[in-house]
Design a protein around this motif. Structure first.
Motif, PDB file in Angstrom:
ATOM      1  N   ARG A  44       0.824  -1.206   0.000  1.00  0.00           N
ATOM      2  CA  ARG A  44       0.000   0.000   0.000  1.00  0.00           C
ATOM      3  C   ARG A  44       0.859   1.257   0.000  1.00  0.00           C
ATOM      4  N   ALA A  45       2.038   1.200   0.626  1.00  0.00           N
ATOM      5  CA  ALA A  45       2.946   2.351   0.575  1.00  0.00           C
ATOM      6  C   ALA A  45       3.435   2.579  -0.853  1.00  0.00           C
ATOM      7  N   ILE A  46       3.679   1.484  -1.585  1.00  0.00           N
ATOM      8  CA  ILE A  46       4.084   1.605  -2.988  1.00  0.00           C
ATOM      9  C   ILE A  46       2.962   2.232  -3.816  1.00  0.00           C
ATOM     10  N   LEU A  47       1.721   1.921  -3.460  1.00  0.00           N
ATOM     11  CA  LEU A  47       0.566   2.414  -4.205  1.00  0.00           C
ATOM     12  C   LEU A  47       0.028   3.739  -3.666  1.00  0.00           C
ATOM     13  N   TYR A  48       0.807   4.408  -2.804  1.00  0.00           N
ATOM     14  CA  TYR A  48       0.304   5.647  -2.185  1.00  0.00           C
ATOM     15  C   TYR A  48       0.063   6.738  -3.227  1.00  0.00           C
ATOM     16  N   LYS A  49       1.040   6.979  -4.099  1.00  0.00           N
ATOM     17  CA  LYS A  49       0.888   8.034  -5.107  1.00  0.00           C
ATOM     18  C   LYS A  49      -0.272   7.761  -6.068  1.00  0.00           C
ATOM     19  N   PRO A  50      -0.410   6.532  -6.568  1.00  0.00           N
ATOM     20  CA  PRO A  50      -1.606   6.258  -7.389  1.00  0.00           C
ATOM     21  C   PRO A  50      -2.910   6.493  -6.635  1.00  0.00           C
ATOM     22  N   PHE A  51      -2.910   6.229  -5.325  1.00  0.00           N
ATOM     23  CA  PHE A  51      -4.130   6.474  -4.538  1.00  0.00           C
ATOM     24  C   PHE A  51      -4.439   7.965  -4.474  1.00  0.00           C
ATOM     25  N   VAL A  52      -3.407   8.789  -4.293  1.00  0.00           N
ATOM     26  CA  VAL A  52      -3.620  10.240  -4.253  1.00  0.00           C
ATOM     27  C   VAL A  52      -4.168  10.718  -5.595  1.00  0.00           C
ATOM     28  N   LYS A  53      -3.619  10.188  -6.685  1.00  0.00           N
ATOM     29  CA  LYS A  53      -4.123  10.536  -8.014  1.00  0.00           C
ATOM     30  C   LYS A  53      -5.573  10.085  -8.178  1.00  0.00           C
ATOM     31  N   GLN A  54      -5.908   8.947  -7.597  1.00  0.00           N
ATOM     32  CA  GLN A  54      -7.293   8.472  -7.658  1.00  0.00           C
ATOM     33  C   GLN A  54      -8.233   9.458  -6.974  1.00  0.00           C
ATOM     34  N   VAL A  55      -7.850   9.943  -5.799  1.00  0.00           N
ATOM     35  CA  VAL A  55      -8.680  10.896  -5.065  1.00  0.00           C
ATOM     36  C   VAL A  55      -8.829  12.195  -5.856  1.00  0.00           C
ATOM     37  N   ARG A  56      -7.721  12.688  -6.419  1.00  0.00           N
ATOM     38  CA  ARG A  56      -7.784  13.921  -7.200  1.00  0.00           C
ATOM     39  C   ARG A  56      -8.645  13.734  -8.451  1.00  0.00           C
ATOM     40  N   THR A  57      -8.540  12.558  -9.062  1.00  0.00           N
ATOM     41  CA  THR A  57      -9.348  12.274 -10.247  1.00  0.00           C
ATOM     42  C   THR A  57     -10.831  12.246  -9.898  1.00  0.00           C
ATOM     43  N   THR A  58     -11.158  11.659  -8.750  1.00  0.00           N
ATOM     44  CA  THR A  58     -12.553  11.622  -8.310  1.00  0.00           C
ATOM     45  C   THR A  58     -13.079  13.033  -8.075  1.00  0.00           C
ATOM     46  N   ARG A  59     -12.257  13.886  -7.433  1.00  0.00           N
ATOM     47  CA  ARG A  59     -12.657  15.271  -7.215  1.00  0.00           C
ATOM     48  C   ARG A  59     -12.871  15.992  -8.547  1.00  0.00           C
ATOM     49  N   GLN A  60     -11.944  15.772  -9.457  1.00  0.00           N
ATOM     50  CA  GLN A  60     -12.034  16.423 -10.758  1.00  0.00           C
ATOM     51  C   GLN A  60     -13.267  15.967 -11.524  1.00  0.00           C
ATOM     52  N   MET A  61     -13.590  14.694 -11.397  1.00  0.00           N
ATOM     53  CA  MET A  61     -14.771  14.154 -12.065  1.00  0.00           C
ATOM     54  C   MET A  61     -16.042  14.820 -11.536  1.00  0.00           C
ATOM     55  N   GLN A  62     -16.084  15.050 -10.238  1.00  0.00           N
ATOM     56  CA  GLN A  62     -17.242  15.716  -9.648  1.00  0.00           C
ATOM     57  C   GLN A  62     -17.349  17.162 -10.131  1.00  0.00           C
ATOM     58  N   GLU A  63     -16.201  17.845 -10.271  1.00  0.00           N
ATOM     59  CA  GLU A  63     -16.225  19.228 -10.746  1.00  0.00           C
ATOM     60  C   GLU A  63     -16.667  19.327 -12.203  1.00  0.00           C
ATOM     61  N   LEU A  64     -16.350  18.300 -13.000  1.00  0.00           N
ATOM     62  CA  LEU A  64     -16.688  18.329 -14.422  1.00  0.00           C
ATOM     63  C   LEU A  64     -18.086  17.786 -14.718  1.00  0.00           C
ATOM     64  N   GLN A  65     -18.778  17.314 -13.700  1.00  0.00           N
ATOM     65  CA  GLN A  65     -20.097  16.724 -13.924  1.00  0.00           C
ATOM     66  C   GLN A  65     -21.061  17.655 -14.658  1.00  0.00           C
ATOM     67  N   PRO A  66     -21.176  18.946 -14.280  1.00  0.00           N
ATOM     68  CA  PRO A  66     -22.097  19.825 -15.019  1.00  0.00           C
ATOM     69  C   PRO A  66     -21.751  19.928 -16.501  1.00  0.00           C
ATOM     70  N   GLN A  67     -20.468  20.033 -16.829  1.00  0.00           N
ATOM     71  CA  GLN A  67     -20.075  20.129 -18.231  1.00  0.00           C
ATOM     72  C   GLN A  67     -20.304  18.806 -18.963  1.00  0.00           C
ATOM     73  N   ILE A  68     -20.059  17.706 -18.271  1.00  0.00           N
ATOM     74  CA  ILE A  68     -20.291  16.393 -18.887  1.00  0.00           C
ATOM     75  C   ILE A  68     -21.770  16.204 -19.198  1.00  0.00           C
ATOM     76  N   LYS A  69     -22.622  16.582 -18.257  1.00  0.00           N
ATOM     77  CA  LYS A  69     -24.062  16.455 -18.482  1.00  0.00           C
ATOM     78  C   LYS A  69     -24.526  17.364 -19.612  1.00  0.00           C
ATOM     79  N   ALA A  70     -23.926  18.554 -19.701  1.00  0.00           N
ATOM     80  CA  ALA A  70     -24.287  19.471 -20.791  1.00  0.00           C
ATOM     81  C   ALA A  70     -23.910  18.878 -22.148  1.00  0.00           C
TER      82      ALA A  70
END
Length: 362
Positions: A44-70
């Motif tokens: 899990r320590a080896i996968l720490y950076k990919p996990f952080v990217k996963q969280v940021r990607t999830t946040r970004q996906m939520q921010e882009l939801q209005p544009q995606i729906k449009a």
């Protein structure tokens, strides 16, 4: 076939077992259990950076939801154009959907590798990954990075009387392999250790899912697909641990518990860090806006318009369309005096010429 997974997993487990063997007995169940726990922590320590990217990607996906729906609404009848516009939107924002599921995808082969390595300590049974060996043959055969002595140490390792490589539904022929290494365990002994671990694993899975769901935006949670996935994560997956637990070795359940403990702590650490970064960005943006804003009580600096009169000296005489002369102040020559203005000419009648037909052009 999957030796490129089995050997790394077995080597990490071997290293941690050697470390804990300096403190505990090599045949101790706690030494082997802690080796499994720190195998999880290492991966899990080896996968720490990919996990952080996963969280940021999830946040970004939520921010882009209005544009995606449009875009989905705009190109509802043109799937190809919709896909192209989606790719364009993702490229503009540096969004990679694969990063949202990369940590989970990387953990799957690790789980499979650990499950196979742990089962390969006891190959007396039949079925997938089993060789149908006798207990004597099994004890004299190594297991990937482990020597025959390590295999015998693992078979002797017990937690409260239960071998950590045993499971509740394990066939009796396979349980007989433990006879030379402390006797054949009963199913009640195995269940007494496995069931509490299964319950802890199920509860930990539920709380990890709850922590993830609580971070979702209202728009994301209202999505029907997201709502279904949230229910699966909150209730079905924890229940799956309880249902599948009797078929998993105790060491694998230990892996599941420790993996969830790491995930719970890592989520709170990463979410707190990202929240702090976002607050700092908002504070910096607010500070920049305050710096650019006019100070309280200060008059705005109006720029001077081109061609406009900026001084009283620029005032001069002008003639309107009817021929009326408007006397204005001229700093260069005093052509008109206040007295003249008092006795000055009256407004000429329509059609008549003014007395002074010749005017000094300026």
């Amino acid at each position: 076939m999957l030796d490129f997974i089995y050997y790394p997993v077995s080597w990490i487990l071997w290293v941690w077992h050697k470390v804990f063997s300096f403190v505990l007995a090599p045949d101790s169940g706690w030494a082997w259990a802690l080796s499994v726990v720190f195998l999880v922590f290492t991966l899990r320590a080896i996968l720490y950076k990919p996990f952080v990217k996963q969280v940021r990607t999830t946040r970004q996906m939520q921010e882009l939801q209005p544009q995606i729906k449009a875009l989905q609404k705009k190109y509802a009848k043109d799937r190809q154009r919709q896909a192209l516009e989606m790719q364009k939107l993702q490229k503009e924002h540096g969004f990679n959907p694969l990063m949202g599921c990369l940590p989970v995808l990387l953990q799957v082969p690790v789980f499979i590798g650990l499950f196979h390595v742990l089962r390969s300590f006891n190959r007396t049974g039949t079925g997938v990954g089993q060789l149908g060996l006798s207990p004597e043959q099994n004890a004299q055969l190594g297991n990937y990075a482990f020597s025959p002595e390590d295999v015998q140490s693992f078979l002797s390792a017990r937690l409260f009387g239960a071998p950590i490589s045993s499971w509740i539904t394990q066939p009796m022929a396979s349980l007989e392999a433990f006879e030379p290494f402390g006797g054949i365990p009963t199913r009640w002994q195995i269940a007494a250790v496995a069931v509490p671990l299964m319950i802890v694993a199920g509860i930990a899975t539920h709380f990890n899912a709850r922590a993830s769901v609580s971070r979702q935006s209202a728009q994301a949670a209202a999505n029907p697909q997201a709502a279904i996935m949230n229910k699966l994560a909150l209730y079905v997956f924890p229940l799956g641990v309880l249902v599948g637990g009797p078929f998993l070795p105790i060491a694998v359940i230990i892996y599941w518990v420790s993996n969830n403990i790491w995930t719970y702590g890592q989520q709170h650490l990463v979410f707190r860090r990202i929240d702090k970064e976002e607050e700092e960005k908002k504070a910096a943006a607010l500070a920049r806006r305050n710096e650019n804003a006019p100070k309280p009580g200060a008059r705005p600096d109006k720029s001077k318009k081109k061609g406009s009169a900026t001084a009283p000296d620029a005032l001069d005489a002008s003639v309107d369309e009817t021929g009326e002369v408007s006397l204005q102040k001229d700093s260069a020559a005093g052509d008109e005096s206040p007295a003249a203005s008092k006795s000055g000419a009256s407004t000429p009648k329509p059609g008549s010429r003014p007395k002074n037909s010749k005017r000094k052009r300026r």
